[in-house]
Design an enzyme around this catalytic site. Structure first.
Site, PDB file in Angstrom:
ATOM      1  N   ASP A 193       4.904   0.473  -1.302  1.00 18.74           N
ATOM      2  CA  ASP A 193       5.819   1.047  -2.303  1.00 18.74           C
ATOM      3  C   ASP A 193       5.414   2.498  -2.592  1.00 18.74           C
ATOM      4  O   ASP A 193       5.032   2.834  -3.700  1.00 18.74           O
ATOM      5  CB  ASP A 193       5.811   0.203  -3.593  1.00 18.74           C
ATOM      6  CG  ASP A 193       4.424   0.074  -4.234  1.00 18.74           C
ATOM      7  OD1 ASP A 193       3.404   0.228  -3.523  1.00 18.74           O
ATOM      8  OD2 ASP A 193       4.350  -0.182  -5.458  1.00 18.74           O
ATOM      9  N   HIS A 235      -6.601   2.663  -4.281  1.00 21.37           N
ATOM     10  CA  HIS A 235      -6.434   1.200  -4.159  1.00 21.37           C
ATOM     11  C   HIS A 235      -5.972   0.772  -2.756  1.00 21.37           C
ATOM     12  O   HIS A 235      -6.566  -0.095  -2.129  1.00 21.37           O
ATOM     13  CB  HIS A 235      -5.378   0.714  -5.159  1.00 21.37           C
ATOM     14  CG  HIS A 235      -5.723   0.961  -6.584  1.00 21.37           C
ATOM     15  ND1 HIS A 235      -6.649   0.222  -7.275  1.00 21.37           N
ATOM     16  CD2 HIS A 235      -5.251   1.886  -7.463  1.00 21.37           C
ATOM     17  CE1 HIS A 235      -6.729   0.652  -8.523  1.00 21.37           C
ATOM     18  NE2 HIS A 235      -5.893   1.657  -8.665  1.00 21.37           N
TER      19      HIS A 235
HETATM   20  O1  RIB Z   1      -2.884  -1.751  -8.984  1.00 21.14           O
HETATM   21  C1  RIB Z   1      -2.882  -0.840  -7.939  1.00 21.14           C
HETATM   22  C2  RIB Z   1      -1.635  -0.994  -7.101  1.00 21.14           C
HETATM   23  O2  RIB Z   1      -0.505  -0.728  -7.936  1.00 21.14           O
HETATM   24  C3  RIB Z   1      -1.538  -0.060  -5.941  1.00 21.14           C
HETATM   25  O3  RIB Z   1      -0.885  -0.697  -4.869  1.00 21.14           O
HETATM   26  C4  RIB Z   1      -0.697   1.068  -6.478  1.00 21.14           C
HETATM   27  O4  RIB Z   1       0.010   1.720  -5.447  1.00 21.14           O
HETATM   28  C5  RIB Z   1       0.221   0.371  -7.444  1.00 21.14           C
HETATM   29  O5  RIB Z   1       1.342  -0.096  -6.810  1.00 21.14           O
HETATM   30 CA    CA Z   2       0.987   0.374  -3.727  1.00 24.15          CA
END
Ligand code: RIB
Ligand code: CA
Length: 313
Positions: free
Chosen positions: A10, A240
């Site tokens: 996303d 992340h």
């Molecule tokens: O919590 C971190 C996640 O949430 C990652 O995938 C970041 O892109 C958001 O979508």
């Molecule tokens: Ca993400």
């Protein structure tokens, strides 16, 4: 031999960096990008996926997927974290490519069936596309090589509620299906990703190494960093989504354990991932009845950041 993957995403600032890794790393064969709403709406997610691969000089199939959660009401996209355009509100060059005609779920099913036992699904957004693929063809459970999820939290607590991580919270019903489907799965959640901090020096090295793509990665990270400065008081950001790829290529940098996951789908704890360690009995069997999966309980954050920078600098 490279790992053939589908990257479900996303994009999103940290997604963008992970896409750059997927496009550049010599041990990764990126078969396609499948898009979902989450950090941005679905049209923006698809636009950004196309843009990032074009900026890397690659033509990668992009298949558009989920526009909303399976059951719950959709929350507004977090523009204060990723910007209205998902890439920190920086000015972006035009995109020439288009998404393929297959949906994300169809793309996943067709690609996995074409190469049984070979394809790893790496999912770093809400999990509607993987849930839809499971519904379309449950046979893929036995045909994927592995499923790697960036999402969830065991002991770390949540980042969008006291107990829930964003990707699971955004579609807990889909997450429940995906995390308990019985396919080989590793969850890379906040217990690992919060150990990693990319600081401005790291971003400078990445920007210098990535040409036009680097400008977008660094510009968008500057916006994302402002959020982290305000929310967590750190000078840098948690990468992340790149951590899911770090687990794929460098699993030795993570601490893992096996057990059973359940996802809370309703109430104040919606989106929480509840983990029951394998072999530990509880008062009744409800927490142990789901298939065994692997979860990350920690990570060598410094070494993971070094791997990210080495890959992109
Ligand atoms: O919590 C971190 C996640 O949430 C990652 O995938 C970041 O892109 C958001 O979508
Ligand atoms: Ca993400």
């Amino acid at each position: 031999m490279p790992y053939p993957i589908i990257f479900d995403t996303d994009p999103g600032v940290d997604d963008a960096q992970a896409i750059a890794i997927a496009l550049r790393h010599p041990d990764i064969e990126l078969l396609g990008l499948t898009t979902t709403y989450g950090n941005v709406n679905i049209e923006t997610a698809t636009h950004n996926a196309l843009l990032l691969s074009e900026l890397a000089g690659q033509s990668i199939p992009v298949a558009q997927g989920a526009a909303a959660p399976l059951a719950k009401t959709k929350y507004p996209a977090p523009a204060f974290i990723h910007g209205d355009n998902g890439l920190g509100n920086i000015e972006l060059p035009p995109v020439s490519g288009k998404a393929v005609s297959q949906s994300a779920a169809e793309f996943i099913v067709d690609t996995v069936n074409a190469r049984p036992g070979e394809v790893t699904l790496v999912a770093v957004g809400p999990l509607g596309n993987l849930a839809a693929a499971l519904q379309l063809d449950p046979g893929i459970i036995d045909k994927v090589k592995h499923v790697v999820i960036m999402g969830g939290s065991i002991k770390e607590g949540g980042n969008v509620t006291p107990v829930a991580e964003a990707n699971i919270f955004n579609d807990p019903h889909a997450a429940s299906r995906v995390l308990t489907a019985g396919w080989p799965l590793t969850m890379v959640g906040l217990d690992a990703t919060h150990r990693c901090v990319l600081n401005p020096d790291h971003m400078e090295a990445i920007a210098a190494g990535q040409g036009e793509l680097g400008k977008v990665l660094a510009g968008s990270y500057a916006f994302y960093a402002e959020f982290y400065r305000g929310a967590l008081g750190i000078d840098g950001c948690c990468p992340h989504d790149s951590c899911a790829l770090a687990w794929l290529i460098k699993p030795e940098l993570f601490t893992t354990t096996k057990g059973h996951l359940t996802v809370v789908t309703d109430g104040d704890a919606e989106g929480q991932t509840v983990f029951a360690p394998a072999g530990r009995p509880f008062i009744d069997s409800r927490w142990n009845r789901t298939p065994t999966v692997e979860v990350c309980t920690g990570a060598d954050g410094g070494a993971i950041v070094e791997w990210i920078v080495d890959t992109l600098k």
